[in-house]
Scaffold this active site. Structure first.
Site, PDB file in Angstrom:
ATOM      1  N   HIS A   1       2.115   3.661  -9.223  1.00  0.00           N
ATOM      2  CA  HIS A   1       1.817   1.987  -9.226  1.00  0.00           C
ATOM      3  C   HIS A   1       3.153   1.335 -10.044  1.00  0.00           C
ATOM      4  CE1 HIS A   1      -1.689   2.143  -7.380  1.00  0.00           C
ATOM      5  NE2 HIS A   1      -2.299   2.820  -8.578  1.00  0.00           N
TER       6      HIS A   1
ATOM      7  N   ASP B   1       0.896  -1.218  -0.068  1.00  0.00           N
ATOM      8  CA  ASP B   1       0.005  -0.203   0.041  1.00  0.00           C
ATOM      9  C   ASP B   1       0.643   1.266  -0.030  1.00  0.00           C
ATOM     10  OD1 ASP B   1      -2.589   1.480  -0.026  1.00  0.00           O
ATOM     11  OD2 ASP B   1      -2.740   1.191   2.189  1.00  0.00           O
TER      12      ASP B   1
ATOM     13  N   LEU C   1      10.189 -21.276  -3.836  1.00  0.00           N
ATOM     14  CA  LEU C   1       9.139 -20.242  -3.324  1.00  0.00           C
ATOM     15  C   LEU C   1       7.604 -20.543  -3.937  1.00  0.00           C
ATOM     16  CD1 LEU C   1       8.752 -17.682  -1.543  1.00  0.00           C
ATOM     17  CD2 LEU C   1       9.380 -16.381  -3.454  1.00  0.00           C
TER      18      LEU C   1
HETATM   19  C1  IPE Z   1      -5.474  -2.763  -0.530  1.00  0.00           C
HETATM   20  O1  IPE Z   1      -5.365  -1.424  -0.360  1.00  0.00           O
HETATM   21  C2  IPE Z   1      -5.455  -3.355  -1.640  1.00  0.00           C
HETATM   22  C3  IPE Z   1      -4.068  -3.622  -2.370  1.00  0.00           C
HETATM   23  C4  IPE Z   1      -2.934  -3.256  -1.815  1.00  0.00           C
HETATM   24  C5  IPE Z   1      -3.926  -4.311  -3.427  1.00  0.00           C
HETATM   25  P1  IPE Z   1      -6.123  -0.293  -0.814  1.00  0.00           P
HETATM   26  O2  IPE Z   1      -5.630   1.064  -0.699  1.00  0.00           O
HETATM   27  O3  IPE Z   1      -7.176  -0.604  -1.725  1.00  0.00           O
HETATM   28  O4  IPE Z   1      -7.295  -0.229   0.623  1.00  0.00           O
HETATM   29  P2  IPE Z   1      -8.182   0.687   1.291  1.00  0.00           P
HETATM   30  O5  IPE Z   1      -8.918   1.302   0.390  1.00  0.00           O
HETATM   31  O6  IPE Z   1      -6.914   1.936   1.797  1.00  0.00           O
HETATM   32  O7  IPE Z   1      -8.687  -0.046   2.468  1.00  0.00           O
HETATM   33  C1  IPE Z   2      -1.551   0.378  -3.189  1.00  0.00           C
HETATM   34  O1  IPE Z   2      -1.446   1.702  -3.336  1.00  0.00           O
HETATM   35  C2  IPE Z   2      -1.865  -0.464  -4.506  1.00  0.00           C
HETATM   36  C3  IPE Z   2      -3.170  -0.933  -4.952  1.00  0.00           C
HETATM   37  C4  IPE Z   2      -4.282  -0.830  -4.266  1.00  0.00           C
HETATM   38  C5  IPE Z   2      -3.200  -1.634  -6.420  1.00  0.00           C
HETATM   39  P1  IPE Z   2      -2.571   2.591  -3.412  1.00  0.00           P
HETATM   40  O2  IPE Z   2      -2.874   3.096  -4.681  1.00  0.00           O
HETATM   41  O3  IPE Z   2      -3.667   2.025  -2.767  1.00  0.00           O
HETATM   42  O4  IPE Z   2      -1.851   3.915  -2.621  1.00  0.00           O
HETATM   43  P2  IPE Z   2      -2.446   4.917  -1.601  1.00  0.00           P
HETATM   44  O5  IPE Z   2      -3.386   4.229  -0.634  1.00  0.00           O
HETATM   45  O6  IPE Z   2      -3.454   5.789  -2.592  1.00  0.00           O
HETATM   46  O7  IPE Z   2      -1.325   5.540  -1.170  1.00  0.00           O
HETATM   47 MG    MG Z   3      -4.304   2.377  -0.590  1.00  0.00          MG
END
Ligand code: IPE
Ligand code: IPE
Ligand code: MG
Length: 248
Positions: A43, A26, A137
């Site tokens: 990303h 995240d 793995l």
């Molecule tokens: C969880 O992160 C999903 C992934 C990392 C793929 P999100 O950023 O989508 O989750 P919320 O919305 O903060 O709960």
């Molecule tokens: C996690 O990064 C990746 C996915 C959910 C695919 P985010 O896109 O949720 O990053 P933040 O939470 O907005 O910083």
């Molecule tokens: Mg996120």
């Protein structure tokens, strides 16, 4: 793969490694914002450290690494962002599959592949098929994954077996349910890491994390590298896992 190899620091006990590490990657969006970049570039940056993390887990002898790449709720983002994520998933498999296969990594997809666009569905199914007999793995990638959807699916599969006379209601126990999850056959999650300081599961591995140790490093995912992974493992080794019993 041209990643730098990191040996295990002496402060980590190689005998007490987590067998299964699960990661909620995240913070890509915040990383992009911080660097005044478009979210898609956040990303992309979040795929650049993947290679070293996977390679290190494989090198140090972790049995299973599960990565949360795209949740069932992530479809709620803009089409532009979803398209960018889907493209990155495709790019990752195209660029890494040869090396992963060479390293004896077995790829398993957790989630509903049928709900993905056809090129992604195909690439993921091919990666699973190609590496199915690998014994190193287990790299589990959660794509179009939701913990609740996974439990509903397991309930439906069990109900079908009862309906078809292949099992009795009484035969359904914890193991029977676990065997219907995408993670069937994998060790329990020992260590759950969520980067970026957020402290929630966001529908990830609800059943499998029952006794996982949770670590919430502050780094945004693109800033998370092998030294940060090792810090999480060190933290894991400091925890006392009691499973409801009492320490001696
Ligand atoms: C969880 O992160 C999903 C992934 C990392 C793929 P999100 O950023 O989508 O989750 P919320 O919305 O903060 O709960
Ligand atoms: C996690 O990064 C990746 C996915 C959910 C695919 P985010 O896109 O949720 O990053 P933040 O939470 O907005 O910083
Ligand atoms: Mg996120």
């Amino acid at each position: 793969m041209s990643a730098i190899r990191y040996p295990l620091p002496e402060s980590i006990d190689p005998q007490r490694l987590p067998q299964h590490i699960a990661v909620i990657m995240d913070g890509n969006g915040r990383w992009a914002k911080k660097n005044k970049l478009k979210v898609a570039l956040g990303h992309r940056a979040g795929t650049e450290n993947l290679r070293e993390i996977i390679r290190n887990c494989s090198d140090i002898g972790v049995k299973a690494l599960t990565l949360y790449a795209f949740s069932t709720e992530n479809w709620n983002r803009s089409k532009t962002e979803v398209d960018a994520l889907m493209q990155l998933i495709l790019d990752f498999f195209h660029s890494e599959i040869d090396e992963l296969d060479e390293k004896n990594v077995r790829i398993l997809i957790l989630g509903d592949k049928d709900g993905l666009p056809e090129p992604q569905r195909q690439a993921l199914a091919q990666a699973e098929h190609r590496t199915a007999d690998n014994t190193g793995l287990s790299l589990n990638i959660a794509v179009n994954y939701g913990g609740r959807a996974e439990l509903v699916r397991a309930a439906q599969l069990l109900a079908q077996e009862v309906r078809d006379g292949r099992r009795t209601v009484e035969s359904i126990d914890e193991q029977a349910l676990a065997d219907k999850l995408y993670t069937c056959g994998l060790p329990e999650v020992d260590l759950l890491i969520r980067t970026s300081g957020e402290m929630r599961l966001s529908n990830f591995l609800l059943y499998q994390c029952s006794y996982a140790e949770f670590v919430f490093p502050p780094e945004l995912w693109p800033d998370f590298h092998v030294p940060q992974l090792h810090a999480c493992i060190k933290e894991f080794q400091r925890r006392s896992r009691r499973y409801g019993a009492r320490d001696e």
